[in-house]
Design a protein around this motif. Structure first.
Motif, PDB file in Angstrom:
ATOM      1  N   GLY A   1       0.812  -1.211  -0.123  1.00 41.93           N
ATOM      2  CA  GLY A   1      -0.174  -0.079   0.051  1.00 41.93           C
ATOM      3  C   GLY A   1       0.739   1.186  -0.148  1.00 41.93           C
ATOM      4  N   ALA A   2       0.180   2.327   0.651  1.00 40.37           N
ATOM      5  CA  ALA A   2       1.094   3.616   0.594  1.00 40.37           C
ATOM      6  C   ALA A   2       1.785   3.779   1.501  1.00 40.37           C
TER       7      ALA A   2
ATOM      8  N   ALA B   1       4.487  -3.398  -7.484  1.00 39.95           N
ATOM      9  CA  ALA B   1       3.405  -3.080  -8.422  1.00 39.95           C
ATOM     10  C   ALA B   1       2.174  -3.571  -7.879  1.00 39.95           C
ATOM     11  N   VAL B   2       0.991  -3.334  -8.824  1.00 36.93           N
ATOM     12  CA  VAL B   2      -0.141  -3.632  -8.113  1.00 36.93           C
ATOM     13  C   VAL B   2      -0.302  -5.290  -7.844  1.00 36.93           C
ATOM     14  N   SER B   3      -0.796  -5.255  -6.625  1.00 31.80           N
ATOM     15  CA  SER B   3      -1.005  -6.880  -6.105  1.00 31.80           C
ATOM     16  C   SER B   3      -2.116  -7.535  -6.687  1.00 31.80           C
ATOM     17  N   GLU B   4      -2.448  -9.014  -6.479  1.00 29.17           N
ATOM     18  CA  GLU B   4      -3.454  -9.701  -6.767  1.00 29.17           C
ATOM     19  C   GLU B   4      -4.744  -9.057  -6.192  1.00 29.17           C
ATOM     20  N   ALA B   5      -4.621  -8.238  -4.913  1.00 30.64           N
ATOM     21  CA  ALA B   5      -5.790  -7.848  -4.553  1.00 30.64           C
ATOM     22  C   ALA B   5      -6.398  -6.937  -5.311  1.00 30.64           C
ATOM     23  N   ALA B   6      -5.897  -6.204  -6.025  1.00 29.18           N
ATOM     24  CA  ALA B   6      -6.356  -5.340  -6.772  1.00 29.18           C
ATOM     25  C   ALA B   6      -7.308  -5.991  -8.054  1.00 29.18           C
ATOM     26  N   ALA B   7      -6.808  -6.907  -8.528  1.00 32.02           N
ATOM     27  CA  ALA B   7      -7.532  -7.669  -9.307  1.00 32.02           C
ATOM     28  C   ALA B   7      -8.623  -8.448  -8.789  1.00 32.02           C
ATOM     29  N   GLU B   8      -8.513  -8.813  -7.444  1.00 29.12           N
ATOM     30  CA  GLU B   8      -9.720  -9.606  -6.850  1.00 29.12           C
ATOM     31  C   GLU B   8     -10.894  -8.304  -6.556  1.00 29.12           C
ATOM     32  N   LEU B   9     -10.460  -7.258  -6.281  1.00 33.14           N
ATOM     33  CA  LEU B   9     -11.353  -5.992  -6.055  1.00 33.14           C
ATOM     34  C   LEU B   9     -12.299  -5.824  -7.414  1.00 33.14           C
TER      35      LEU B   9
ATOM     36  N   ALA C   1       3.490  11.147  -3.334  1.00 33.77           N
ATOM     37  CA  ALA C   1       3.296   9.675  -2.780  1.00 33.77           C
ATOM     38  C   ALA C   1       3.976   8.698  -3.680  1.00 33.77           C
ATOM     39  N   PRO C   2       4.019   7.560  -3.419  1.00 37.35           N
ATOM     40  CA  PRO C   2       5.063   6.364  -4.297  1.00 37.35           C
ATOM     41  C   PRO C   2       4.485   6.134  -5.703  1.00 37.35           C
ATOM     42  N   GLU C   3       5.357   6.529  -6.536  1.00 34.78           N
ATOM     43  CA  GLU C   3       4.552   6.307  -8.132  1.00 34.78           C
ATOM     44  C   GLU C   3       4.412   4.861  -8.331  1.00 34.78           C
ATOM     45  N   ALA C   4       4.874   4.022  -7.581  1.00 30.75           N
ATOM     46  CA  ALA C   4       4.477   2.463  -7.784  1.00 30.75           C
ATOM     47  C   ALA C   4       2.997   2.469  -7.448  1.00 30.75           C
ATOM     48  N   LEU C   5       2.259   3.210  -6.860  1.00 31.39           N
ATOM     49  CA  LEU C   5       0.935   3.171  -6.517  1.00 31.39           C
ATOM     50  C   LEU C   5      -0.042   3.454  -7.737  1.00 31.39           C
ATOM     51  N   ALA C   6       0.681   3.854  -8.996  1.00 31.49           N
ATOM     52  CA  ALA C   6      -0.059   4.476 -10.195  1.00 31.49           C
ATOM     53  C   ALA C   6      -0.945   3.426 -10.695  1.00 31.49           C
ATOM     54  N   VAL C   7      -0.562   2.394 -10.732  1.00 27.59           N
ATOM     55  CA  VAL C   7      -1.579   1.008 -11.413  1.00 27.59           C
ATOM     56  C   VAL C   7      -2.691   0.700 -10.573  1.00 27.59           C
ATOM     57  N   ALA C   8      -2.426   0.642  -9.313  1.00 31.20           N
ATOM     58  CA  ALA C   8      -3.573   0.322  -8.545  1.00 31.20           C
ATOM     59  C   ALA C   8      -4.549   1.357  -8.516  1.00 31.20           C
TER      60      ALA C   8
END
Length: 727
Positions: free
Chosen positions: A75-76, A85-93, A191-198
């Motif tokens: 997360g953040a 990168a975006v986790s599997e949780a994002a896909a589940e959501l 904020a962390p740019e790695a959050l961009a995809v999520a």
């Protein structure tokens, strides 16, 4: 109880008590938490992907963010911190969002609204209009709700024409340009740019513009906490980003309800939600909540308390607030259950088949469309007898379970179409009878999808042990159906056999009894600290249990309350791997022969063994089925499986189980946790005991924490409406 297979006197009791806080006992939060505002303080951090463990809404630092499979924070984090990168949780959501949209479409096809409790419309548009009318003074408050509940459907007089099968809606993937735009906004806010995809996935089209205008929308990203969103907002908006900002309050309302869903709630009482908003510095929580309701961010419901009030008296009610997706799922589920109960018009005479232990269940199902069945592990023979009788009558039958079981398909595979009877031209299961084992593991969205997929006139049996841990997702489906008493309820009289069955039965009623175990079926292994607990657990699995009982190490399952800590699953798995299958971990930390659990989505943990790895990913063998986990998903979906949590173990059993209770797990224990963990053993149970009197106290006093749901009220209202209708 005799001597421990490890040479420990089982009559001995541990004298050392370490009652320190459980720290990283992530599993503890998977039990239902309090709906009140204090739940924001008491829940442990999480979630672990496979457990659905609750997050703590009051935890405001990056250190409290959900922990990933490798123990790093997800997360953040603070601005500038490196993020995955975006986790599997994002896909589940995203998948859950698609399912909610499907349920909403099905809901819109119904001829009338479904009531929730009393005088409630589930239609967000109607509710929004009513709320605005109330705020403007045009209508009194009762107009929040419909005039009367909708009666469940009766069986159609003539079969309806089949509806065309709709293609499954797909959540649009964010474009590269959209991700770049979000990344730029995140960079401006520190904020962390790695959050961009999520963030782009969670916020959808025009995510960058939405985030720039309303920085608190960052809370829609899993793992982001209010203090992090506040810092991001201050960086973007400057002094205008105050605690009373309407955008902040609206985002907090949604975030708090999502945190409540992680703890199992489908709604919260309005006073509890207002109290939680106050804890986050919202100046006028009641006004902020009213505004969120008026803007359609959340829905408001009213549920009667107690028996119906006499004429002229005011009916006591509780006001609930919930998110639209869970509200639609719960209403769709209630409507679907009532539909099955009321469109069943084909009672049968199965008296000749009603013999043996399943006779009562067979009789009940022969004449009803919806039946519940409760009992322990031995009671599973009764649904199997029912299925045999139904097959003899020429019915199309299906048995589904939470985890892989002999003769059953998993609920997940049934819904996805990977296994089971398939669907007809109307998109519904081609079955006349569906029996669902492990019904307590059904969350509200999964249950709604199952029931929506059953055709009119089909029979549904929900079977399970109400004493085990509840579902990882929101809802209390099995318990709510039982509480509503809207269908026949069969209670098995078949006890679980042997000393383990006697021990677990006592735990179910709050008694931790010593049992006679002449064959060393149950032994206690006292330990003084976590290091000794790990040592003894490895010794039991690798040497003592195989030597004393002839059970191979691969058939012994270690169960412990949490993943972290000196005796959590991570520490235990590292020690067990070193002893049972040492290796360099050259496949992302895994070697061929490693026991693992595959976690394709939150709440599911499939036992498997590593076969190999190649460019495609990690190859697993799950009971004969081959699974390939892509390389980028291995870290989030696969963990070693010699030691698991009780939440991962629910629904499965092993010839032997070693339950490890280190001193720092005392506060994580509850009756349903102990009941579940001890009940996973078939022939032998070893308890590595380091919690002193915390174990009997948990069994006697620590009950499952309640979940705030609406299903019981919905079902009762539908039953009352059906009874009020003229024949």
């Amino acid at each position: 109880m005799g001597e421990s297979p490890a040479g420990t006197d089982t009559a001995a009791r541990p004298t050392h008590s370490d009652a320190t806080a459980p720290g990283a006992s992530e599993d503890a939060g998977d039990t239902a938490q309090e709906p009140a505002a204090e739940a924001a303080h008491d829940a442990p951090d999480g979630p672990e992907a496979e457990d659905g463990t609750a997050q703590d809404p009051a935890a405001e630092t990056a250190d409290d963010a959900p922990e990933g499979e490798d123990g790093t924070a997800q997360g953040a984090a603070e601005p500038g911190a490196a993020q995955p990168a975006v986790s599997e949780a994002a896909a589940e959501l995203a998948a859950q969002k698609v399912e909610r949209e499907r349920i909403a479409r099905r809901k819109a096809e119904r001829q009338g609204p479904v009531d929730a409790g009393a005088k409630l419309s589930g239609k967000a548009a109607d509710l929004l209009a009513a709320v605005r009318a109330v705020e403007s003074g045009e209508k009194p408050s009762p107009v929040y709700f419909d005039e009367a509940p909708t009666a469940p459907r009766r069986a159609p007089e003539a079969p309806a024409a089949p509806r065309p099968v709709r293609p499954a809606a797909q959540a649009p993937a964010p474009t590269a340009a959209g991700i770049d735009g979000v990344r730029a906004v995140l960079a401006r806010g520190g904020a962390p740019e790695a959050l961009a995809v999520a963030a782009a996935t969670a916020l959808g089209e025009d995510a960058a513009e939405r985030l720039a205008h309303d920085p608190w929308r960052l809370l829609a990203v899993a793992g982001v906490r209010p203090t992090q969103a506040d810092g991001f907002a201050r960086a973007l908006l400057g002094p205008d980003a105050g605690p009373g900002d309407e955008r902040r309050a609206a985002a907090l309302v949604g975030w708090l309800l999502e945190q409540a869903a992680l703890k199992g709630h489908t709604a919260l009482e309005a006073p509890a939600l207002e109290a939680a908003l106050a804890q986050y510095g919202v100046p006028d929580p009641a006004e902020s909540l009213e505004q969120a309701i008026g803007e359609g961010t959340v829905l408001v419901f009213q549920e009667p308390l107690g028996p119906p009030a006499a004429e002229g008296e005011e009916q006591p009610v509780r006001v609930l607030v919930g998110l639209e997706g869970y509200a639609l799922a719960e209403e769709s589920l209630a409507d679907g259950l009532a539909r099955l109960a009321n469109t069943f018009t084909d009672p049968a005479d199965w008296e000749k088949a009603a013999t043996g232990p399943g006779a009562e269940l067979i009789r009940a199902v022969s004449g009803h469309g919806l039946v519940t069945h409760t009992g322990g592990e031995a009671a599973r023979a009764e649904p199997l007898a029912l299925l045999a009788a139904a097959r003899d009558q020429g019915l199309r039958v299906c048995l589904a379970a939470h985890t892989p079981a002999h003769g059953a398909v998993t609920v997940a595979d049934l819904l996805s179409g990977a296994a089971g009877p398939g669907r007809d031209a109307d998109g519904q299961f081609a079955v006349d009878l569906l029996v669902v084992l492990d019904a307590p593991q059904l969350d509200v969205e999964t249950a709604a999808a199952l029931v929506e997929s059953l055709p009119d006139g089909a029979r549904l049996v929900l079977s399970g042990d109400p004493g085990v841990l509840g579902s990882a997702g929101p809802g209390r489906v099995f318990g709510d159906v039982l509480a509503a008493r809207s269908c026949p309820q069969l209670v098995s009289r078949t006890p679980d056999p042997g000393p383990i069955g006697e021990l677990v039965s006592g735990i179910g009623v709050g008694e931790l009894n010593q049992v006679d175990a002449p064959g060393k079926e149950v032994v206690i292994v006292p330990v003084r600290d976590a290091g000794e607990a790990v040592h003894r657990a490895v010794q039991l699995v690798a040497e003592s249990v195989p030597r004393a009982f002839g059970i191979p190490a691969d058939a012994v399952q270690v169960i412990t309350p949490g993943h972290g800590g000196p005796a959590g699953t991570r520490a235990l798995n590292a020690a067990l791997k070193e002893r049972l299958n040492p290796g360099p971990g050259r496949f992302g930390g895994f070697d061929p022969g490693d026991r693992v659990v595959h976690v394709p989505s939150p709440g599911r943990a499939v036992p498997a063994r590593v076969v190999s790895a190649d460019a495609q990913g990690l190859h697993l063998d799950a009971g004969g089925a081959r699974i390939v986990v892509p390389k980028e998903q291995v870290e989030s979906q696969v963990r070693h499986g010699w030691a698991v949590t009780a939440h991962q173990a629910v629904g499965a059993r092993w010839p032997a189980a070693v339950v490890v209770l280190p001193g720092d797990a005392a506060q994580a224990l509850s009756r349903d946790w102990v009941y579940t963990a001890f009940g996973r053993a078939e022939r032998h149970l070893s308890v590595v005991h380091g919690v002193d009197q915390a174990l009997p106290r948990a069994v006697a006093e620590v009950l499952p924490k309640p979940r705030t749901t609406r299903l019981t009220g919905l079902l009762r209202a539908l039953v009352a409406a059906a009874q009020d209708q003229p024949e």
